[in-house]
Design an enzyme around this catalytic site. Structure first.
Site, mmCIF file in Angstrom:
data_model
loop_
_atom_site.group_PDB
_atom_site.id
_atom_site.type_symbol
_atom_site.label_atom_id
_atom_site.label_comp_id
_atom_site.label_asym_id
_atom_site.label_seq_id
_atom_site.Cartn_x
_atom_site.Cartn_y
_atom_site.Cartn_z
ATOM 1 N N LYS A 127 0.328 -1.427 0.139
ATOM 2 C CA LYS A 127 -0.130 -0.035 0.608
ATOM 3 C C LYS A 127 0.588 0.863 -0.033
ATOM 4 O O LYS A 127 0.962 1.907 1.045
ATOM 5 C CB LYS A 127 -0.722 0.161 1.052
ATOM 6 C CG LYS A 127 -2.122 0.881 1.299
ATOM 7 C CD LYS A 127 -2.540 1.477 2.370
ATOM 8 C CE LYS A 127 -2.389 2.490 2.739
ATOM 9 N NZ LYS A 127 -3.570 3.177 4.121
ATOM 10 N N GLY A 179 -8.259 9.263 9.192
ATOM 11 C CA GLY A 179 -8.686 9.281 10.525
ATOM 12 C C GLY A 179 -9.219 10.407 10.961
ATOM 13 O O GLY A 179 -9.169 10.422 11.939
ATOM 14 N N ALA A 206 -9.440 5.196 3.411
ATOM 15 C CA ALA A 206 -9.311 6.611 4.844
ATOM 16 C C ALA A 206 -10.729 7.804 4.684
ATOM 17 O O ALA A 206 -11.394 7.635 3.363
ATOM 18 C CB ALA A 206 -8.076 7.642 3.836
ATOM 19 N N GLY A 207 -10.674 7.985 5.707
ATOM 20 C CA GLY A 207 -12.353 9.139 5.903
ATOM 21 C C GLY A 207 -13.742 8.534 7.157
ATOM 22 O O GLY A 207 -13.662 9.304 6.827
ATOM 23 N N ASN A 250 -9.821 1.930 9.251
ATOM 24 C CA ASN A 250 -9.295 0.999 10.305
ATOM 25 C C ASN A 250 -9.401 2.306 11.421
ATOM 26 O O ASN A 250 -10.251 1.302 12.543
ATOM 27 C CB ASN A 250 -7.609 1.829 10.091
ATOM 28 C CG ASN A 250 -6.388 1.652 11.294
ATOM 29 O OD1 ASN A 250 -7.109 0.966 12.637
ATOM 30 N ND2 ASN A 250 -5.206 1.284 11.222
ATOM 31 N N THR A 251 -9.175 3.836 11.754
ATOM 32 C CA THR A 251 -9.679 4.413 12.330
ATOM 33 C C THR A 251 -11.588 4.133 13.689
ATOM 34 O O THR A 251 -11.517 3.925 14.463
ATOM 35 C CB THR A 251 -8.975 6.476 12.623
ATOM 36 O OG1 THR A 251 -8.108 6.043 12.400
ATOM 37 C CG2 THR A 251 -9.740 6.374 14.040
#
Lengths: 302, 66
Positions: free
Chosen positions: A128, A189, A220-221, A242-243
């Site tokens: 990645k 994040g 992301a986001g 992830n977050t």
């Protein structure tokens, strides 16, 4: 006796199998690898390693991202993430997070490949790619990202390339050899969801125009499950997050919600949404209403 | 001889191998990758690759990340 009209052939209902495999999340292929889930999840920011392990399992993901960092040779905290990842179950996707130049990103990719090679994990020749340009927004540096993508593709890597939602950059990265282009929904994040769905639509259209199986992954986001569903409804092949799981109040439950949202969003995409209309259309028959006012008429006096 | 390992310069015995160096880390060797002067040294060469004065070494592992 029976005055009802004959029922339509019930096999028409039986034949309505959702997706190709009966489940909304039917998996997909990227860089020649079949992934059983369209959700790719990160392993960072969990309070504990067991919480991470349980959340990954609840998400249903088949591929998980990891980062490459200096080993603390002298003051080890005692736990290595590899002791909490079932390498027979997950394909690891090493990232180049934290790199701000193509040179450093290429080094990080090669180090990640070396670890995965010795672990004999099938993720060994992919990466990645993430080359940042600004530490506050964590927005990618498009020039360095493009440069690194070219170098890594020439070096035999399958590059899954994190980028902004700019369609022109996305097109350049695909041309540079990226195995998948991964536009951000919003900053890493931030949990802001998909800030510019129209740009994502354009990216999907451009990159899949003559190449419908080319994988586009929204990365992301994501803040919550509806963001995942939205990405799939737009036509994304996969979502990487992830977050939103790791920092949820109950990560395992949120991981489960993300998996369900991926299945729901993909199913909705395949099913085909109705067009949006300005005015209402009645769901119940217009014929036979017990009303003195015909359907669609305006009340007297207006 | 002086070798910089993960950003910290220190004295090491002359001709120390990568294998000996990574034994300092209490992790299985296949959890690690090693770079000397910005080039990865494959694990198969760790037993024979001797470090030299002034080398810069990175010893990395995998951690949680997105």
């Amino acid at each position: 006796m029976n005055s009802h009209p004959p029922r339509p052939d019930s096999s028409a209902c039986d034949a309505a199998t959702p997706g190709e495999s009966g489940s909304g999340d039917d998996g997909f292929e990227v860089a020649g690898r079949r992934l059983d889930s369209r959700l790719i999840v990160g392993t960072g920011r969990y309070d504990t390693m067991p919480a991470m392990r349980d959340s990954l399992a609840a998400s249903g993901a088949h591929c998980v991202t990891v980062a490459v960092r200096r080993e603390k040779l002298y003051d080890r905290s005692g736990q290595n993430i590899l002791d909490f990842l079932d390498l027979d179950r997950y394909i690891l996707l090493p990232n180049t997070a934290g790199c701000y130049s193509a040179t450093d990103a290429v080094r990080a990719a090669r180090l990640g490949r070396e670890i995965l090679r010795t672990l004999e994990n099938p993720g060994q020749d992919w990466v990645k790619l993430e080359v940042l340009g600004d530490s506050k927004t964590l927005l990618p540096d498009p020039v360095e990202t493009l440069r690194a993508c070219e170098q890594l593709a020439a070096d035999g890597f399958d590059v899954l390339c994190y980028t902004s939602d700019d369609p022109v950059t996305a097109r350049r990265l695909k041309a540079a050899g990226a195995a998948s282009v991964m536009p951000a929904g919003s900053p890493i994040g931030s949990g802001q969801g998909l800030l510019n769905p129209n740009n994502l639509r354009i990216i999907l259209e451009y990159l899949k125009d003559d190449d419908p199986d080319y994988p586009v992954i929204v990365d992301a986001g994501v803040g919550t499950a509806s963001d995942v569903a939205e990405a799939f409804e737009l036509g994304a092949d996969a979502v990487l997050l992830n977050t939103a799981i790791a920092h949820a109040r109950d990560p395992v439950r949120m991981a489960r919600a993300m998996g369900a949202a991926a299945a729901a969003g993909r199913d909705a995409y395949l099913a085909g949404r109705i067009p949006k209309r300005l005015y209402a259309t009645a769901s119940s028959p217009e014929e036979g209403v017990i009303s003195s006012r015909p359907y669609g008429s305006q009340p007297v006096g207006e | 001889m002086n070798v910089t390992v993960n950003g910290v310069a220190a004295e090491y015995p002359d001709g120390v191998t990568i294998e000996r160096l990574v034994q300092l880390a209490d992790v299985p060797p296949n959890y690690l990758a090693v770079e000397v002067n910005k080039d990865v040294v494959p694990r198969e060469q760790h037993g024979t690759h001797r470090l030299r004065d002034g080398d810069t070494v990175e010893v990395v592992t995998l951690v949680g990340g997105g």
